[in-house]
Design a protein around this motif. Structure first.
Motif, mmCIF file in Angstrom:
data_model
loop_
_atom_site.group_PDB
_atom_site.id
_atom_site.type_symbol
_atom_site.label_atom_id
_atom_site.label_comp_id
_atom_site.label_asym_id
_atom_site.label_seq_id
_atom_site.Cartn_x
_atom_site.Cartn_y
_atom_site.Cartn_z
ATOM 1 N N VAL A 119 0.851 -1.192 0.000
ATOM 2 C CA VAL A 119 0.000 0.000 0.000
ATOM 3 C C VAL A 119 0.892 1.248 0.000
ATOM 4 C CG1 VAL A 119 -1.714 1.316 1.336
ATOM 5 C CG2 VAL A 119 -1.887 -1.184 1.189
ATOM 6 N N ASN A 120 0.542 2.208 -0.864
ATOM 7 C CA ASN A 120 1.312 3.457 -0.929
ATOM 8 C C ASN A 120 0.848 4.424 0.158
ATOM 9 O OD1 ASN A 120 2.900 3.323 -3.635
ATOM 10 N ND2 ASN A 120 0.834 2.601 -4.136
ATOM 11 N N LEU A 121 1.800 5.043 0.830
ATOM 12 C CA LEU A 121 1.458 6.064 1.819
ATOM 13 C C LEU A 121 2.164 7.371 1.482
ATOM 14 C CD1 LEU A 121 1.593 4.501 5.393
ATOM 15 C CD2 LEU A 121 -0.407 4.949 3.982
ATOM 16 N N LEU A 151 4.332 -1.267 3.280
ATOM 17 C CA LEU A 151 4.010 0.133 3.022
ATOM 18 C C LEU A 151 5.060 0.728 2.099
ATOM 19 C CD1 LEU A 151 3.030 1.190 6.651
ATOM 20 C CD2 LEU A 151 1.536 0.417 4.793
ATOM 21 N N GLU A 152 4.590 1.413 1.043
ATOM 22 C CA GLU A 152 5.512 2.035 0.093
ATOM 23 C C GLU A 152 5.574 3.538 0.334
ATOM 24 O OE1 GLU A 152 4.891 1.056 -3.981
ATOM 25 O OE2 GLU A 152 4.803 -1.102 -3.595
ATOM 26 N N ILE A 153 6.769 4.037 0.467
ATOM 27 C CA ILE A 153 6.975 5.466 0.709
ATOM 28 C C ILE A 153 8.064 5.938 -0.247
ATOM 29 C CG2 ILE A 153 7.565 7.190 2.463
ATOM 30 C CD1 ILE A 153 7.125 4.260 4.194
ATOM 31 N N ILE A 181 10.944 1.389 -0.101
ATOM 32 C CA ILE A 181 11.213 2.723 -0.625
ATOM 33 C C ILE A 181 10.821 2.703 -2.107
ATOM 34 C CG2 ILE A 181 13.653 2.291 -1.106
ATOM 35 C CD1 ILE A 181 14.041 5.154 -0.005
ATOM 36 N N ASP A 182 9.906 3.622 -2.448
ATOM 37 C CA ASP A 182 9.283 3.608 -3.782
ATOM 38 C C ASP A 182 10.021 4.555 -4.726
ATOM 39 O OD1 ASP A 182 7.431 3.011 -5.720
ATOM 40 O OD2 ASP A 182 5.709 3.833 -4.649
ATOM 41 N N ASP A 183 9.991 4.258 -6.002
ATOM 42 C CA ASP A 183 10.556 5.157 -7.035
ATOM 43 C C ASP A 183 12.006 5.506 -6.739
ATOM 44 O OD1 ASP A 183 7.954 5.124 -7.911
ATOM 45 O OD2 ASP A 183 7.480 7.143 -7.240
ATOM 46 N N LEU A 202 13.564 -2.280 -1.751
ATOM 47 C CA LEU A 202 13.828 -1.083 -2.540
ATOM 48 C C LEU A 202 13.201 -1.272 -3.922
ATOM 49 C CD1 LEU A 202 17.214 0.740 -2.787
ATOM 50 C CD2 LEU A 202 16.057 0.001 -4.859
ATOM 51 N N LYS A 203 12.404 -0.318 -4.339
ATOM 52 C CA LYS A 203 11.785 -0.387 -5.666
ATOM 53 C C LYS A 203 12.491 0.586 -6.607
ATOM 54 C CE LYS A 203 7.405 -1.335 -5.970
ATOM 55 N NZ LYS A 203 5.908 -1.349 -5.884
ATOM 56 N N ILE A 204 13.090 0.032 -7.649
ATOM 57 C CA ILE A 204 13.831 0.887 -8.598
ATOM 58 C C ILE A 204 12.842 1.543 -9.554
ATOM 59 C CG2 ILE A 204 15.649 0.997 -10.344
ATOM 60 C CD1 ILE A 204 16.816 -1.533 -9.257
ATOM 61 N N ALA A 236 11.889 -4.364 -9.349
ATOM 62 C CA ALA A 236 12.026 -3.511 -10.535
ATOM 63 C C ALA A 236 10.628 -3.076 -10.954
ATOM 64 C CB ALA A 236 12.715 -4.261 -11.660
ATOM 65 N N GLU A 237 10.423 -1.767 -11.060
ATOM 66 C CA GLU A 237 9.108 -1.230 -11.433
ATOM 67 C C GLU A 237 9.028 -1.018 -12.935
ATOM 68 O OE1 GLU A 237 7.283 1.679 -8.331
ATOM 69 O OE2 GLU A 237 9.103 2.608 -9.088
ATOM 70 N N GLY A 238 7.851 -1.213 -13.471
ATOM 71 C CA GLY A 238 7.605 -0.829 -14.865
ATOM 72 C C GLY A 238 8.317 -1.681 -15.897
HETATM 73 MG MG MG Z 1 4.115 2.414 -5.232
#
Ligand code: MG
Ligand code: C2E
Ligand code: MG
Ligand code: MG
Length: 285
Positions: A119-121, A151-153, A181-183, A202-204, A236-238
């Motif tokens: 979930v994004n916060l 939780l994604e921040i 950690i998002d983005d 960690l989300k790249i 890895a995002e996207g």
């Molecule tokens: Mg996110």
């Protein structure tokens, strides 16, 4: 025009500005109503293990179907929610909805037993200790464990939070709730501050993943290596292409999400995904 009317007359709002201010006010009012009436929806994007191709969990993404504007994307209303304080009730609704949905999947389908929900916060939520009590209530109501929730921040928010030192991060850890950690990579913090983040994942950011198509692997490789040395898993995002996927597998990135696997799905489509998917690798060959 203003000049023609005399020096004391200023045109403060041109028509476009007036319309933008009006739109904003209207969005604020409509959003307040949408939260009250629960006229919002969560979509769920699959998060896949890159080594096995299996579904590991979902990221919950908010969708708002506005009565007269069709779909409004989060980018166009989350900032307004943050500025007006509506983000608090909105985030609580999102957390409840996401946790109840995950619980329902776990009860209904054995293959969902180990799934997690992300979930994004916004930073605001982590500024206040109130979040912890609300979260404990939601976990208790749903019977989920802390480890079922991540939780994604974003990076810049996280820096702000660690500087506050209000104990929220420590309490979340004590509950077993995961922190992502998002983005990562687009914020202004650098790799050198990564060790200060007490995170699990960690989300790249997808802008770096897209560069893999042009064989620009150096940055992604550096981030993954450092994250692993610090004991974090990496998402890895996207991911959109097979080439990106192959390179990420070689770089030992654990998890991925992106249109190559699936777009964000509504509740029913996500349920189908749980029921039908064995492994992305089996189904795509
Ligand atoms: Mg996110
Ligand atoms: P995010 O958390 O980084 O979410 C990922 C965004 O990338 C989502 O956009 C998703 O639909 C999109 N995406 C996923 N895979 C791909 C891909 O392969 N290619 C491309 N081009 N895009 C992909 P979305 O749903 O529009 O959300 C945008 C941002 O809004 C999110 O970025 C997040 O920061 C914020 N957001 C979304 N839902 C929530 C929420 O419930 N609460 C809060 N506070 N923020 C939210
Ligand atoms: Mg992201
Ligand atoms: Mg993003």
């Amino acid at each position: 025009q203003a000049k023609a009317k005399g020096k004391s007359c200023y045109v403060i709002f041109n028509p476009e500005m007036k319309k933008a201010a009006f739109d904003r006010l209207q969005i604020e009012n409509d959003l307040r109503q949408a939260i009250e009436e629960e006229n919002l929806q969560l979509y769920y994007q699959p998060i896949i293990s890159l080594s096995t191709g299996k579904l590991m969990g979902f990221e919950a993404l908010i969708r708002w179907s506005h009565p007269s504007r069709n779909w409004i994307i989060p980018h166009d209303f989350i900032p307004i929610a943050e500025e007006t304080g509506l983000i608090d009730p909105l985030s609580i609704w999102i957390l409840k909805e996401a946790c109840h949905q995950l619980k329902k999947w776990k009860v209904d389908y054995p293959q969902a037993a180990n799934l997690v929900i992300n979930v994004n916060l916004s930073a605001q939520q982590l500024r206040e200790i109130r979040l912890i009590h609300q979260l404990m209530n939601i976990l208790e109501q749903t019977g989920l464990e802390g480890k079922d929730l991540k939780l994604e921040i974003t990076e810049s928010c996280f820096l702000e939070v660690i500087e506050k030192q209000n104990g929220v991060v420590e309490q979340l850890k004590a509950l077993g709730v995961g922190l992502c950690i998002d983005d990562f990579g687009v914020g202004y913090s650098s790799l050198s501050r990564l060790h200060e983040f007490s995170i699990d994942i960690l989300k790249i950011d997808r802008s770096f993943i897209h560069r893999l198509d042009n064989n620009q692997t150096a940055i992604v490789q550096t981030i993954i290596t450092l994250a692993h040395n610090l004991g974090f898993n990496v998402v890895a995002e996207g991911i959109e292409t097979q080439k990106q996927l192959e390179q990420l597998k070689q770089l030992k990135c654990e998890l991925g999400q992106g249109y190559l696997f699936s777009k964000p799905l509504d509740r029913n489509a996500a349920t189908q995904y749980i029921c039908s998917s064995q492994s992305f690798y089996n189904t795509s060959i």
